[in-house]
Design an enzyme around this catalytic site. Sequence first.
Site, PDB file in Angstrom:
ATOM      1  N   LYS A  83       0.851  -1.191   0.000  1.00  0.00           N
ATOM      2  CA  LYS A  83       0.000   0.000   0.000  1.00  0.00           C
ATOM      3  C   LYS A  83       0.884   1.237   0.000  1.00  0.00           C
ATOM      4  O   LYS A  83       1.754   1.389   0.868  1.00  0.00           O
ATOM      5  CB  LYS A  83      -0.887  -0.054   1.251  1.00  0.00           C
ATOM      6  CG  LYS A  83      -2.238   0.582   1.092  1.00  0.00           C
ATOM      7  CD  LYS A  83      -3.104   0.239   2.301  1.00  0.00           C
ATOM      8  CE  LYS A  83      -4.406   0.973   2.267  1.00  0.00           C
ATOM      9  NZ  LYS A  83      -5.179   0.755   3.502  1.00  0.00           N
TER      10      LYS A  83
HETATM   11  O1  G3P Z   1      -7.997   1.412   5.529  1.00  0.00           O
HETATM   12  C1  G3P Z   1      -8.276   2.649   5.024  1.00  0.00           C
HETATM   13  C2  G3P Z   1      -9.638   3.212   5.368  1.00  0.00           C
HETATM   14  O2  G3P Z   1     -10.610   2.226   5.212  1.00  0.00           O
HETATM   15  C3  G3P Z   1      -9.719   3.974   6.650  1.00  0.00           C
HETATM   16  O3  G3P Z   1     -11.030   4.280   7.013  1.00  0.00           O
HETATM   17  O4  G3P Z   1     -12.648   4.971   8.753  1.00  0.00           O
HETATM   18  O5  G3P Z   1     -10.214   5.583   9.013  1.00  0.00           O
HETATM   19  O6  G3P Z   1     -11.637   6.687   7.298  1.00  0.00           O
HETATM   20  P1  G3P Z   1     -11.391   5.446   8.084  1.00  0.00           P
END
Ligand code: G3P
Length: 216
Positions: A83
Site C-alpha cells: 500500500k
Molecule cells: O484502511 C483505510 C480506510 O478504510 C480507513 O477508514 O474509517 O479511518 O476513514 P477510516
Amino acid sequence: MKLFIDTANVAEIAEAASWGILDGVTTNPSLVAKEGRPYRELLAEICRIVAGPVSAEVLATEADAMEREGRELAGIAENVVVKLPITKDGLRVCTRFAEEGIPTNLTLCFSPAQALLVAKAGATYVSPFVGRLDDSGHDGMQLVREMVQIYDAYEFATQVLVASVRHPQHVVEATLAGADVATVPFKILEQLFHHPLTEIGIQRFLADYRAARDVH
Ligand code: G3P
C-alpha cells in the site's frame, strides 16, 4: 464484487474468514498501531489466515525508502499487496513495482484526477476513502461512480477498492456503482447479515414447528 475486511485484528479476520465470504484484508498504520504487536509478525499471521490479498502500507515517504520497505513487506508472504500513498514518490514506486508484477494498493484517493494518475502508473488497486469525503461535506460515492466510469471508458486494469466504509449502505452503493472491492470494518460486515424480517422469520418458523410437534 469482492469483500475485504478493513482491520489488523487477527480474531476479527479469523471470524470473518470462517463465514466464507472474505476475499482479502486491508490494513493501515492506524489499524496496525491499535493491535500493539510488531508489524511484520502481525502481517505474517494475517497472511496465514487469509489466502487472498492483504494490503500492508509503507511508512516511508521518499521513493527509494518506500521501495525498500515495500519489497520487504512483499517478501513476507506471497499475498501481500504493498500500500502506497498517492504522491509523486508513491507513483514512482508504483510504476517500478508494476513492471515487476509486485501488486500495489494506492491509498488516500480523494479525486478522479488522482484516480487517473494511479491507473496510468499501473496500480493493482486504488482506494477511494468514501467516509472521509462524506465527513468533509462531499459525496464519496460520486467519486466512486466517476472512477468506475473513467476506468471502464479507457479499459484501465486498476481495481476500485472502496475504503473508509462507515455503514452497510456504503457497501450496497459501491456494488451498484460497479466497484471491484469494498473493504469493510468488522462491525459493518456483521451488520450486512441483519434484516429484522429474517430474524422474525426464523423465530416464526421455529415457533410453528414446535407448536405442530406438540400437537402431533
Ligand atoms: O484502511 C483505510 C480506510 O478504510 C480507513 O477508514 O474509517 O479511518 O476513514 P477510516
